[in-house]
Design an enzyme around this catalytic site. Sequence first.
Site, short mmCIF file in Angstrom:
data_model
loop_
_atom_site.label_atom_id
_atom_site.label_comp_id
_atom_site.label_asym_id
_atom_site.label_seq_id
_atom_site.Cartn_x
_atom_site.Cartn_y
_atom_site.Cartn_z
N LYS A 101 -5.03 -5.33 10.67
CA LYS A 101 -4.08 -4.42 10.02
C LYS A 101 -4.56 -3.93 8.63
CE LYS A 101 -0.34 -4.71 12.90
NZ LYS A 101 -0.40 -5.96 13.59
N GLU A 123 7.05 -0.70 7.65
CA GLU A 123 7.87 -1.51 8.54
C GLU A 123 7.01 -2.70 8.98
OE1 GLU A 123 5.90 0.82 9.56
OE2 GLU A 123 4.86 -0.25 11.16
N SER A 390 -8.07 -9.83 17.51
CA SER A 390 -7.45 -8.97 16.50
C SER A 390 -6.92 -9.73 15.29
CB SER A 390 -6.33 -8.13 17.12
OG SER A 390 -5.41 -8.95 17.82
#
Length: 408
Positions: A101, A123, A390
């Site tokens: 991210k 969010e 990830s």
Amino acid sequence: MSAVSSSSPSDRFSLPDAGGHFGRYGGVFVPETLMTALQELGDVYAAARQDPEFQRELRHHLKEFAGRPTELYFAERLTEYAGGAKIYLKREDLLHTGAHKINNALAQALLARRMGKKRIIAETGAGQHGVATAAVCAKFGLECVVYMGAVDMERQALNVFRMRLMGAEVRGVEAGQKTLKEAINEAMRDWVTNVRSTHYILGSALGAHPYPMMVRDFHRVIGQEVREQILAREQRLPDEMVACVGGGSNAIGFFFEFLDEPSVRLVGVEAGGRGIKRGEHAARFEGGKLGVLQGSKTYILQNPDGQIELTHSVSAGLDYAAIGPEHAYYRDRNRVQYAYACDDEVIETFQLCSRLEGIIPALESTHALVHGLKRAKEMRKDQIIVINLSGRGDKDVNQVAKILGVTL
Ligand SMILES: *Cc1c(COP(=O)(O)O)cnc(C)c1O
């Protein structure tokens, strides 16, 4: 390999079109009050994309703050366990804040600076995107407000505290299912009201144009590194690549460099939850239908009246009713295949990877591991499979302990 995939090498650089369409998917379905902001963002991004100074600055921060490049790791014991193809893990779990991210959060914070916007909203579901956004806002001295469903705040209390430590304000959302979808609605409402001062850092390859394109571009570095690393290591491309798909950002960034390589099979793995029954999973390609949700036209889990279906997954990061529009496009063209993994297999493989490799994977990433291991078993020993790890599983250990009946 189907005729479609080999005859359609690539329009990948021409997609999306100017209106944000990936074929019949994508687009801009937002209230008029947001059109100007999206237009401005599109223009600023178009300029930044061409600007060597922006690219240089981004590379610098990705290296020094986020920790790129990440390793491509040969998983010797998982390979031995599966008994087939060589298994490599792309170690996005080693990045600062614990997941891919940060690639996108960093880049969008730089864009906000270019636009002169000093207030950031975001969010978050599991909290990983919120944590990454809080970190980059602290780094660049930007005000940060993160919207999070009240249920998620309770499940992910540790991430809420992390965000607050880094100076972010976390606002709980009490509407509806009190999870990610409602948090996105609240963030959009805030953006409409404060659009002059505020940039909205959306966390996946979702939403209205230009987000799906921009977020994809900011994660392309994952696949670019894999290409270099596997060529250096094996002097050839992998036979197969597997990534989990929530909104689809880690997967599309991992796949993008290989879309034109018909010899590389690409597989996205969705959340099968407790099985493919209504309300029990989040596998949009297993029973989802074409619709519009939060800015974009794509596959959505909905009831016959078009109301959004309840979703479930053991991993909060995959628990969302819509999939990024670019995935829907490549699925139609048969260029990317999609599978799913269920909660119980995920819990088992979470422990297996921890035990065999000394790597505790995020529950999201474990979905890719479940499918990747099945495939490795079916493949020959001279073949290569790369699985995108990830994120790391530290955030998930409390939840897994609870599921396993262990009191901490
Ligand atoms: C958020 C998250 C995901 C799912 O998001 P995508 O946009 O589909 O990548 C996957 N893995 C981890 C570790 C995450 O934090």
